[in-house]
Design a protein around this motif. Structure first.
Motif, PDB file in Angstrom:
ATOM      1  N   LYS A   1      -5.692  -1.941  -7.389  1.00 54.60           N
ATOM      2  CA  LYS A   1      -4.818  -0.845  -7.810  1.00 54.60           C
ATOM      3  C   LYS A   1      -3.756  -0.549  -6.761  1.00 54.60           C
ATOM      4  O   LYS A   1      -2.588  -0.310  -7.081  1.00 54.60           O
ATOM      5  N   ALA A   2      -4.163  -0.583  -5.493  1.00 59.98           N
ATOM      6  CA  ALA A   2      -3.219  -0.267  -4.427  1.00 59.98           C
ATOM      7  C   ALA A   2      -2.086  -1.270  -4.357  1.00 59.98           C
ATOM      8  O   ALA A   2      -0.940  -0.923  -4.020  1.00 59.98           O
TER       9      ALA A   2
ATOM     10  N   ALA B   1      -4.583   6.364  -2.238  1.00 62.03           N
ATOM     11  CA  ALA B   1      -3.233   6.877  -2.490  1.00 62.03           C
ATOM     12  C   ALA B   1      -2.318   5.945  -1.716  1.00 62.03           C
ATOM     13  O   ALA B   1      -1.921   6.249  -0.585  1.00 62.03           O
ATOM     14  N   PRO B   2      -2.041   4.781  -2.306  1.00 64.71           N
ATOM     15  CA  PRO B   2      -1.471   3.673  -1.538  1.00 64.71           C
ATOM     16  C   PRO B   2      -0.331   4.081  -0.607  1.00 64.71           C
ATOM     17  O   PRO B   2       0.618   4.762  -0.997  1.00 64.71           O
ATOM     18  N   ARG B   3      -0.495   3.667   0.653  1.00 63.76           N
ATOM     19  CA  ARG B   3       0.555   3.888   1.641  1.00 63.76           C
ATOM     20  C   ARG B   3       0.461   2.789   2.682  1.00 63.76           C
ATOM     21  O   ARG B   3      -0.570   2.114   2.815  1.00 63.76           O
TER      22      ARG B   3
ATOM     23  N   ARG C   1       0.996  -4.980   2.538  1.00 57.65           N
ATOM     24  CA  ARG C   1       0.644  -5.716   1.328  1.00 57.65           C
ATOM     25  C   ARG C   1      -0.103  -7.004   1.694  1.00 57.65           C
ATOM     26  O   ARG C   1      -1.122  -7.349   1.078  1.00 57.65           O
TER      27      ARG C   1
ATOM     28  N   GLY D   1       1.290  -0.509  -5.910  1.00 57.27           N
ATOM     29  CA  GLY D   1       2.183   0.483  -5.316  1.00 57.27           C
ATOM     30  C   GLY D   1       3.268  -0.161  -4.469  1.00 57.27           C
ATOM     31  O   GLY D   1       3.353  -1.378  -4.329  1.00 57.27           O
ATOM     32  N   SER D   2       4.085   0.700  -3.866  1.00 54.23           N
ATOM     33  CA  SER D   2       5.178   0.245  -3.018  1.00 54.23           C
ATOM     34  C   SER D   2       4.687   0.168  -1.571  1.00 54.23           C
ATOM     35  O   SER D   2       4.441   1.200  -0.940  1.00 54.23           O
TER      36      SER D   2
END
Length: 889
Positions: free
Chosen positions: A856-857, A805-807, A867, A860-861
């Motif tokens: 996939k991650a 759950a990208p964070r 990143r 995300g933002s």
């Protein structure tokens, strides 16, 4: 097994040695007979031996076992050897009675071995006699053994006089005794590159005393170098003196009866291989090492001994600690009384003025030793090499041991000293150094050093609790009990006992926190454990901090070793000892595991309940409490230790103690994964030796690691506290302030050291090999926590939720993820690693799963560093998966 196998008569061995001597004489005669004629007609050496009386004219004579002649003006010594003293067995005991304070301490037992003196032409040899292989003197194998097993040369010297009217000759013993005994030239000179070498010209004899049964000799050894070495205790960086004490003695004839060892109870042993009967299942004969205690009144259930075991509290021990030291010695009285002896072990205070040397083997001494910056204690003993009868013991305690309890953290110039930091590609594969040197069975004990650290942590926590250590009587009680347990542990070694690293697990938290219970049953099962201070969690009553009375195992072990056995023959005695030893299989309070079961908490140890520095029957509960205590300590650092005018280094030292619960707890929980509970039972004792840890407990250990060690939010500190963690700014003798790489606290490195340490255990080749076999230990319907699940759950704990759950990730998590990635990449790409192929397969699966999840991650933002971290990780994964691997071994 015939009786002669187990109750070996000294006479028979002596006959064997005399036969050996006769063989040697025949050998040398034969060698001489082969000389060429030209050699036989060579003129005699012009340097003739002087008459005995002329050599020792005006010398002071010291009469005893060996006579010595001393000229103190010239510092010249001669030693007399009588004709009947050749080829006769004696004991040599060597003690380092004075050290240099940096490399060597004082009071250390430096060797004990049987020796004989042998004349070979004009040379006198000091031979170390090999007793590890024996045979009955009537056996046909006697000559074969003599030809196959060699004695060794300790030293030699030339004859210095003609014999006197009795045949006695003189030798210069300096050639044997005034030598580089500790091998400083190799260990410090060559290996440590200090350049130190033995300086014979400035080495000399010290005090020499001789008695009918023993001779006591001091030698002062000097070492020198042309380049300065690092030492502040020697006065000059170019010179160092050491003093060694030789005790040369007869082997006393006693009525002592050796007692067989049993692997279910931990004793040091005297062991040898017997070649008298080649049909025996094992060639080894093993006797436990113990004192020769005999009842004054054999018919009484409890009697005083004919001769008690007496320990002298050396006059170097500070007066304020003498009571605790004496109590630690006599702490064993209840165990001996249960075994049938009253007043079996006695503590006496050494007067300020005595006519004996503490290094004399006739006196057992607890010594206080100064070695600046070092905190440890050790309790070795010496035993008759034939029977295992202990005849000498000396305990030495470093003076800094007490100081380090108060400020242990100041020993370290970096807070990472207790952690494990990834510094190379092999960081997770450190070498295990837990082997006994071949043939040596002295205590391998780090109890003192580690006990000081754990006591310092406990004292800091107690000090942070308002109302506990504010009371002077509680502080005094803590220190007193601390010294008592230290001393009784080392005395236990000198009674023959080995470590027991399972004894700390027998009592529950409720029992340990009940003052009435600990007063009756003690804190845990044995003082031969390595156990931390018993600090009660918040909400529980504080009971004893350390052991105040023997535990169940202590009573049992003393019973086995010292209870008189009324047996008329070997078989009856064996049966009586078996009845004592077999109780361990059914009594949960008598569990036992020692050094070769624990291996210093390394992956070689299969049983997570066999551990150092744990406490309590429920390790999950205990380590949860310890981590809660760490948080409690951190929460109270400022309020309790930030006093006006105080140095901020105190806050930094106390802050450091908080890491202990996380480091030790994470290590211990990782050992549950693939763990197997192990006992030393014999057939019929109860449980079989191996029982795999239930899958539910292994999963609970993984949950512990995930939530209490690896979670992204485990560690959080206020900036106000971090900005107060200033180290010592005064220089010390070693200018340690210049060695600190960071003056500010290196939090990221410290936390990585804590979080990465469990990975060392999980992915260690020994653990992985065990995981490959673990399923075979379970029944058909039992749940198994497989290697596949462990790889999967470790990966998820370290990378989730950042990539599922990208964070954004914090620095602590990124460091941990890199450490994990380092390991699994290495498993895939390094074919030289000796790990199961299934582990390589699962590591590759991990890489592929991470590759898909990271791709996939990245959609995300994320912030720049998060990143970038994932992109770098992906690049490394792709490189590993596409590497051109050489699968040839």
């Amino acid at each position: 097994m015939r009786r002669t196998l187990l109750f070996l008569l000294t006479l028979l061995v002596a006959l064997s040695l005399l036969a050996d001597g006769a063989f040697a004489k025949r050998y040398w005669h034969k060698k001489g007979a082969t000389k060429k004629k030209s050699e036989e007609t060579k003129p005699a050496d012009k340097k003739k031996e002087k008459p005995f009386a002329e050599v020792i004219k005006d010398y002071e004579k010291i009469v005893g076992l060996f006579d010595f002649y001393v000229d103190s003006t010239e510092n010249k010594v001669y030693m007399a050897i009588k004709p009947d003293q050749f080829d006769k067995l004696y004991l040599a005991n060597i003690t380092r009675s004075a050290g240099d304070g940096t490399y060597f301490d004082a009071g250390a037992q430096a060797g004990s071995f049987p020796f004989m003196l042998r004349r070979v032409g004009k040379q006198i040899q000091f031979l170390v006699v090999n007793l590890l292989f024996r045979v009955d003197s009537t056996s046909t194998l006697l000559s074969a053994l003599q030809r196959s097993i060699s004695h060794s040369l300790f030293g030699s010297t030339k004859i210095a006089s003609k014999p006197d009217s009795t045949g006695t000759i003189l030798i210069d013993p300096a050639g044997i005794l005034v030598t580089d005994l500790p091998n400083v030239g190799h260990y410090l000179g060559t290996k440590a590159k200090t350049g130190l070498s033995f300086d014979k010209d400035n080495s000399y004899f010290g005090t020499i005393k001789s008695f009918p049964e023993n001779s006591e000799i001091d030698v002062k050894l000097h070492y020198k170098t042309n380049k300065p070495f690092s030492s502040v205790t020697t006065g000059s960086p170019y010179s160092m003196f050491l003093t060694y004490h030789y005790s040369l003695s007869t082997i006393p004839e006693t009525d002592y009866r050796p007692r067989l060892a049993d692997d279910r109870i931990g004793y040091f042993m005297t062991q040898y291989q017997d070649y008298t009967d080649l049909t025996m299942e094992t060639p080894y004969v093993r006797f436990i090492n113990r004192w020769n205690l005999k009842k004054k009144d054999p018919s009484a259930a409890v009697s005083e001994p004919v001769e008690p075991i007496v320990y002298w509290v050396e006059n170097t021990v500070p007066e304020e600690f003498r009571e605790a030291v004496a109590q630690g010695i006599e702490w064993w009285q209840p165990a001996f009384e249960k075994a049938g002896f009253k007043n079996a072990i006695i503590a006496r205070q050494m007067p300020d003025s005595v006519d004996w040397d503490p290094a004399d083997v006739r006196y057992n001494v607890v010594r206080w030793v100064v070695r600046p910056g070092v905190a440890y204690a050790v309790g070795p003993s010496r035993a008759n090499p034939f029977t295992g009868e202990i005849y000498d013991a000396d305990i030495r305690i470093m003076a800094d041991f007490i100081r380090h309890m108060y400020n242990y953290a100041e020993r370290y110039v970096e807070p990472l000293a207790a952690g494990l930091t990834p510094e190379s590609e092999n960081w997770w594969l450190p070498e295990d150094n837990f082997d006994y040197p071949a043939g040596q069975w002295q205590p391998l004990c780090t109890h003192g050093m580690e006990m000081a650290r754990h006591a310092a942590e406990a004292l800091a926590l107690a000090g942070a609790r308002a109302g506990l250590m504010d009371k002077p009587e509680l502080t005094k009680k803590f220190v007193h009990q601390y010294i008592v347990e230290l001393v009784c542990h080392e005395v236990g070694h000198t009674l023959g006992l080995r470590h027991n690293f399972k004894a700390s697990t027998i009592y529950t938290r409720e029992q340990r926190c009940d003052p009435a219970f600990t007063a009756r049953h003690s804190v845990h099962g044995s003082c031969m454990e390595y156990a931390p201070a018993n600090i009660a969690p918040e909400g529980f009553e504080q009971a004893d901090f350390f052991m105040t009375i023997p535990g169940p195992y202590d009573f049992w072990a003393i019973e086995y070793g010292y209870k008189p056995v009324e047996a008329t023959d070997f078989w009856q005695e064996r049966d009586e000892l078996e009845q004592i030893a077999s109780r361990g299989g059914s009594d949960p309070y008598l569990i036992y595991a020692t050094d070769e079961d624990c291996f210093g908490n390394s992956p070689r140890a299969i049983d997570p309940y066999t551990a150092q520095w744990d406490l309590g029957a429920d390790p999950f509960e205990y380590w949860t409490d310890r981590i809660d205590m760490s948080r409690e300590l951190w929460a109270k650092v400022e309020s309790q230790f930030e006093k006006p005018g105080a140095n901020y280094k105190k806050l930094r030292n106390v802050f450091r103690y908080g890491w202990g619960g996380f480091i030790s707890g994470g290590t211990h929980m990782a050992r549950f994964l693939g763990g197997i509970e192990h006992n030393r039972n014999h057939v019929g004792d109860g449980k079989v030796p191996f029982t795999p840890i239930p899958a539910a407990d292994q999963k609970a250990a993984m949950k512990f690691l995930r939530e209490k060690v690896w979670d992204a939010d485990v560690f959080h500190f206020s900036p106000e506290l971090i900005n107060k963690l200033q180290p010592e700014r005064f220089p010390d003798f070693k200018w340690s302030v210049y060695k600190m790489q960071r003056i500010d606290y290196p939090l990221h490195a410290q936390i990585l050291a804590v979080q990465a340490r469990p990975l060392y255990y999980i992915y260690h080749p020994i653990t992985l090999a065990r995981l490959g076999d673990i399923a075979l230990h379970y029944g058909l319907n039992e749940d198994v926590y497989t290697m596949t699940e462990i790889f999967q759950d470790t990966r998820r704990a370290i990378w989730t939720p950042e990539i599922t759950a990208p964070r954004n990730s914090n620095g602590f998590r990124r460091n941990l993820q890199r450490a994990h990635l380092d390991i699994i990449i290495r498993l895939v790409t390094d074919k030289k690693l000796k790990v199961p192929e299934d582990a390589r397969t699962l590591a590759r699966v991990d890489l592929k799963v991470l590759k898909g999840a990271i791709n996939k991650a990245l959609g995300g933002s994320l912030n720049t560093i998060s990143r970038g971290h994932l992109e770098e990780s992906l690049a490394r994964i792709n490189a590993a998966l596409t590497a051109d691997l050489d699968y040839k071994l």
